[in-house]
Design a protein around this motif. Structure first.
Motif, PDB file in Angstrom:
ATOM      1  N   THR A  95       0.821  -1.211   0.000  1.00 41.59           N
ATOM      2  CA  THR A  95       0.000   0.000   0.000  1.00 41.59           C
ATOM      3  C   THR A  95       0.856   1.262   0.000  1.00 41.59           C
ATOM      4  N   MET A  96       1.990   1.233   0.695  1.00 39.08           N
ATOM      5  CA  MET A  96       2.874   2.398   0.692  1.00 39.08           C
ATOM      6  C   MET A  96       3.414   2.670  -0.707  1.00 39.08           C
ATOM      7  N   LEU A  97       3.860   1.621  -1.389  1.00 36.33           N
ATOM      8  CA  LEU A  97       4.364   1.794  -2.753  1.00 36.33           C
ATOM      9  C   LEU A  97       3.262   2.283  -3.686  1.00 36.33           C
ATOM     10  N   LEU A  98       2.059   1.765  -3.473  1.00 36.97           N
ATOM     11  CA  LEU A  98       0.911   2.172  -4.281  1.00 36.97           C
ATOM     12  C   LEU A  98       0.628   3.665  -4.106  1.00 36.97           C
ATOM     13  N   MET A  99       0.656   4.143  -2.854  1.00 39.20           N
ATOM     14  CA  MET A  99       0.366   5.546  -2.586  1.00 39.20           C
ATOM     15  C   MET A  99       1.501   6.460  -3.045  1.00 39.20           C
ATOM     16  N   ILE A 100       2.724   5.984  -2.952  1.00 40.42           N
ATOM     17  CA  ILE A 100       3.848   6.773  -3.477  1.00 40.42           C
ATOM     18  C   ILE A 100       3.725   6.920  -4.985  1.00 40.42           C
ATOM     19  N   GLY A 101       3.341   5.835  -5.662  1.00 43.18           N
ATOM     20  CA  GLY A 101       3.128   5.908  -7.101  1.00 43.18           C
ATOM     21  C   GLY A 101       2.011   6.880  -7.469  1.00 43.18           C
ATOM     22  N   ALA A 102       0.909   6.855  -6.689  1.00 40.32           N
ATOM     23  CA  ALA A 102      -0.192   7.784  -6.936  1.00 40.32           C
ATOM     24  C   ALA A 102       0.249   9.228  -6.717  1.00 40.32           C
ATOM     25  N   ILE A 104       3.286  10.467  -7.184  1.00 38.20           N
ATOM     26  CA  ILE A 104       4.112  10.877  -8.321  1.00 38.20           C
ATOM     27  C   ILE A 104       3.244  11.159  -9.541  1.00 38.20           C
ATOM     28  N   VAL A 105       2.265  10.295  -9.786  1.00 38.82           N
ATOM     29  CA  VAL A 105       1.373  10.483 -10.936  1.00 38.82           C
ATOM     30  C   VAL A 105       0.586  11.791 -10.801  1.00 38.82           C
ATOM     31  N   MET A 106       0.051  12.061  -9.618  1.00 36.08           N
ATOM     32  CA  MET A 106      -0.744  13.273  -9.412  1.00 36.08           C
ATOM     33  C   MET A 106       0.101  14.532  -9.598  1.00 36.08           C
ATOM     34  N   GLU A 110      -0.470  17.353 -12.563  1.00 33.43           N
ATOM     35  CA  GLU A 110      -0.659  18.790 -12.306  1.00 33.43           C
ATOM     36  C   GLU A 110       0.318  19.619 -13.124  1.00 33.43           C
ATOM     37  N   HIS A 111       1.550  19.148 -13.202  1.00 25.38           N
ATOM     38  CA  HIS A 111       2.558  19.863 -14.001  1.00 25.38           C
ATOM     39  C   HIS A 111       2.181  19.853 -15.476  1.00 25.38           C
ATOM     40  N   VAL A 212       1.089  31.403  -3.740  1.00 28.02           N
ATOM     41  CA  VAL A 212       0.913  31.107  -5.164  1.00 28.02           C
ATOM     42  C   VAL A 212       0.752  29.601  -5.304  1.00 28.02           C
ATOM     43  N   VAL A 213       0.274  29.179  -6.448  1.00 26.85           N
ATOM     44  CA  VAL A 213      -0.022  27.761  -6.686  1.00 26.85           C
ATOM     45  C   VAL A 213       1.009  27.198  -7.651  1.00 26.85           C
ATOM     46  N   THR A 214       1.700  26.138  -7.242  1.00 21.01           N
ATOM     47  CA  THR A 214       2.705  25.481  -8.075  1.00 21.01           C
ATOM     48  C   THR A 214       2.529  23.966  -7.986  1.00 21.01           C
ATOM     49  N   PRO A 215       3.040  23.212  -8.982  1.00 23.59           N
ATOM     50  CA  PRO A 215       2.871  21.749  -8.952  1.00 23.59           C
ATOM     51  C   PRO A 215       3.583  21.071  -7.788  1.00 23.59           C
ATOM     52  N   THR A 216       4.620  21.705  -7.247  1.00 21.62           N
ATOM     53  CA  THR A 216       5.390  21.077  -6.172  1.00 21.62           C
ATOM     54  C   THR A 216       4.999  21.589  -4.785  1.00 21.62           C
TER      55      THR A 216
END
Length: 290
Positions: A95-102, A104-106, A110-111, A212-216
């Motif tokens: 589950t941790m790897l799954l959430m880390i992958g999500a 990164i994808v999110m 956004e970028h 301000v709003v940024t992807p990071t």
């Protein structure tokens, strides 16, 4: 004293949004035992949705906040339903790897959608600050504090005074027994993740117009959310709220009296001290969410 009063007021305002971040994260962990690495990106999502609804579509500022929160809850529900539910019962590493992958994808989505250029969200509130004695506060920050307190109080009421909250607390204590008593555990998990995600998105929607709003922007928010949860104790909503305000005070005092470059370092110094002397957190509760 005048300077100290100003710093404490600034900390109070930031503490409200920090508390939202912490409550959302600890709620998910307390009930689902999921370490939600996407929490910072849900914070960024809230800010981007605020930009989209308020600036791109031109909706009413306060309606945009509500829509941004709903968008965060919708994305949170989708994450739980599509990623976490099929892996229910899997080991924590999976589950941790799954959430880390999500996560990164999110962040990359956004970028890709919004680009790397920072976005600003104009506020309809008066530019002239509210002055109370030696303290000066922008009306936008006053609004942030008021909405944060309302959301914190509403969450506490839902968890402790409603039938849904009773089902959530029962699931936290013993999911198997709660299911035998007729609680739809799958629905509780989805609702919990949606609620926690919505609180994270609310923090982003409120602070988006302030900064301000940024992807990071979600990276540091995620670290602070975990710090708040460590301070307050895993699974403790009241502790998360108090931890959020404590972290804000530490940052503001550190920035005001040492150096602004140490704003974030001061907060994490407290975390190290807490982990050394009380690893379970300052307000840890093992028996219930609340």
């Amino acid at each position: 004293m005048d300077q100290l009063s100003q710093h404490l007021v600034n900390a109070l305002i930031m503490g409200g949004t920090y508390a939202l971040l912490g409550i959302g994260l600890t709620l998910i962990f307390g009930i689902m035992r999921i370490v939600n690495f996407t929490h910072g990106e849900l914070y960024a999502l809230g800010a981007y949705m605020m930009y989209f609804f308020a600036t791109v579509l031109g909706l009413n500022f306060f309606v945009a906040i509500a829509f941004a929160i709903v968008a965060g809850m919708a994305v949170g529900s989708a994450i739980e339903f599509t990623l976490l539910r099929p892996k229910r019962g899997a080991d924590i590493d999976t589950t941790m790897l799954l959430m880390i992958g999500a996560w990164i994808v999110m962040q990359n989505a956004e970028h890709l959608i919004w680009g790397g250029i920072a976005k600003s969200i104009p506020s309809p509130l008066p530019e002239a600050p509210l002055v109370i004695g030696p303290v000066s506060i922008s009306w936008l920050r006053v609004m942030v504090l008021i909405v944060s307190v309302v959301l914190i109080a509403g969450t506490y009421f839902l968890i402790n005074r409603t039938k849904l909250g009773k089902a959530m607390r029962a699931t936290f204590q013993d999911g198997g027994t709660a299911a035998l008593m007729g609680v739809n555990v799958n629905a509780i998990y989805t609702t919990t993740f949606a609620l926690g995600s919505g609180l994270g998105a609310a923090a982003g929607a409120l602070l988006g117009p302030v900064f301000v709003v940024t992807p990071t922007m979600g990276d540091l928010a995620s670290l602070k959310a975990f710090a708040i949860v460590i301070l307050g104790g895993l699974g403790n909503i009241t502790g998360a709220a108090i931890g959020g305000f404590m972290l804000a005070v530490a940052e503001e005092i550190g920035a005001g009296y040492i150096s602004s470059g140490y704003r974030d370092a001061m907060g994490f110094l407290i975390i190290i001290i807490v982990l050394l002397f009380k690893p379970t957190g300052l307000f840890a509760r093992s028996e219930r969410i609340g």
